[in-house]
Design a protein around this motif. Structure first.
Motif, PDB file in Angstrom:
ATOM      1  N   SER A 237       0.808  -1.220   0.000  1.00  0.00           N
ATOM      2  CA  SER A 237       0.000   0.000   0.000  1.00  0.00           C
ATOM      3  C   SER A 237       0.846   1.278   0.000  1.00  0.00           C
ATOM      4  CB  SER A 237      -0.961   0.017   1.191  1.00  0.00           C
ATOM      5  OG  SER A 237      -0.260  -0.055   2.416  1.00  0.00           O
ATOM      6  N   ARG A 238       2.016   1.211   0.625  1.00  0.00           N
ATOM      7  CA  ARG A 238       2.916   2.372   0.680  1.00  0.00           C
ATOM      8  C   ARG A 238       4.338   1.874   0.844  1.00  0.00           C
ATOM      9  NH1 ARG A 238       1.508   5.958   5.506  1.00  0.00           N
ATOM     10  NH2 ARG A 238       1.059   4.029   6.580  1.00  0.00           N
TER      11      ARG A 238
ATOM     12  N   GLU B 250      -0.710  -2.303   7.930  1.00  0.00           N
ATOM     13  CA  GLU B 250      -1.393  -1.092   8.386  1.00  0.00           C
ATOM     14  C   GLU B 250      -2.061  -1.384   9.726  1.00  0.00           C
ATOM     15  OE1 GLU B 250      -1.281   1.859   7.108  1.00  0.00           O
ATOM     16  OE2 GLU B 250      -1.078   1.719   4.945  1.00  0.00           O
ATOM     17  N   PRO B 251      -2.046  -0.489  10.677  1.00  0.00           N
ATOM     18  CA  PRO B 251      -1.355   0.798  10.641  1.00  0.00           C
ATOM     19  C   PRO B 251       0.102   0.632  11.062  1.00  0.00           C
ATOM     20  CG  PRO B 251      -2.601   0.629  12.677  1.00  0.00           C
ATOM     21  CD  PRO B 251      -2.857  -0.645  11.895  1.00  0.00           C
ATOM     22  N   VAL B 252       1.001   1.251  10.318  1.00  0.00           N
ATOM     23  CA  VAL B 252       2.421   1.170  10.631  1.00  0.00           C
ATOM     24  C   VAL B 252       2.768   2.266  11.648  1.00  0.00           C
ATOM     25  CG1 VAL B 252       3.097   2.648   8.690  1.00  0.00           C
ATOM     26  CG2 VAL B 252       4.736   1.050   9.619  1.00  0.00           C
TER      27      VAL B 252
ATOM     28  N   PHE C  18       7.697   3.985   9.476  1.00  0.00           N
ATOM     29  CA  PHE C  18       7.218   4.113   8.108  1.00  0.00           C
ATOM     30  C   PHE C  18       8.330   4.332   7.091  1.00  0.00           C
ATOM     31  CE2 PHE C  18       6.019   6.911   4.573  1.00  0.00           C
ATOM     32  CZ  PHE C  18       5.327   5.977   3.822  1.00  0.00           C
TER      33      PHE C  18
ATOM     34  N   VAL D  10       4.855  -1.093   3.489  1.00  0.00           N
ATOM     35  CA  VAL D  10       3.604  -1.203   4.219  1.00  0.00           C
ATOM     36  C   VAL D  10       2.598  -1.943   3.346  1.00  0.00           C
ATOM     37  CG1 VAL D  10       1.820   0.090   5.459  1.00  0.00           C
ATOM     38  CG2 VAL D  10       4.164   0.987   5.340  1.00  0.00           C
TER      39      VAL D  10
ATOM     40  N   GLU E 155      -1.481  -4.030   3.103  1.00  0.00           N
ATOM     41  CA  GLU E 155      -2.844  -4.105   3.605  1.00  0.00           C
ATOM     42  C   GLU E 155      -3.521  -5.339   3.026  1.00  0.00           C
ATOM     43  OE1 GLU E 155      -4.637  -0.482   2.278  1.00  0.00           O
ATOM     44  OE2 GLU E 155      -4.529  -1.047   0.171  1.00  0.00           O
TER      45      GLU E 155
END
Length: 122
Positions: A10-11, A30-32, A37, A42, A44
């Protein structure tokens, strides 16, 4: 092969690419935590693994595939609870840390956001 666990990128943190190119991938669901980060990939959409990851299983990271050679004693619990592991690829001298997975395969490249991450085994 049967899928044990999968997720979608996702990121990607700003410093993660440099680490990935050196063969160190920090996965976090998530949530990191904000402090992690910058160095994390990251993801999901993951559910709990269907069984524990073991040596000989295969990790697919984007378009690349790696074979698991060793796991730290906390790696499976961390993956199930937090979606978190540190994957060391082609790092034969790396100490096996509790939350780490050691693997072998091609030189690692940074995946695209939206790429799949999965673990499969027999």
């Amino acid at each position: 092969m049967t899928t044990i666990w999968n997720a979608t990128v996702s990121r990607i943190g700003g410093d993660a690419a440099d680490m990935i190119e050196e063969g160190v991938i920090i996965l976090f669901g998530e949530p990191v935590p904000p402090a992690l980060f910058d160095v994390s990939v990251v993801h999901e959409g993951a559910e709990s693994p269907t069984r524990e990851v073991a040596a000989g299983d295969v990790i697919t990271f984007g378009e690349q595939t790696f074979e698991v050679t060793a796991l730290g004693d906390k790696a499976n619990a961390n993956l199930a609870e937090l979606g978190h592991v540190v994957l060391y690829v082609n790092q034969p001298d790396q100490e096996l840390l509790p939350g780490a997975i050691l693997a072998t395969g091609p030189d690692v490249i940074v995946p695209a956001v939206g790429a799949s991450i999965s673990v499969a085994g027999a």
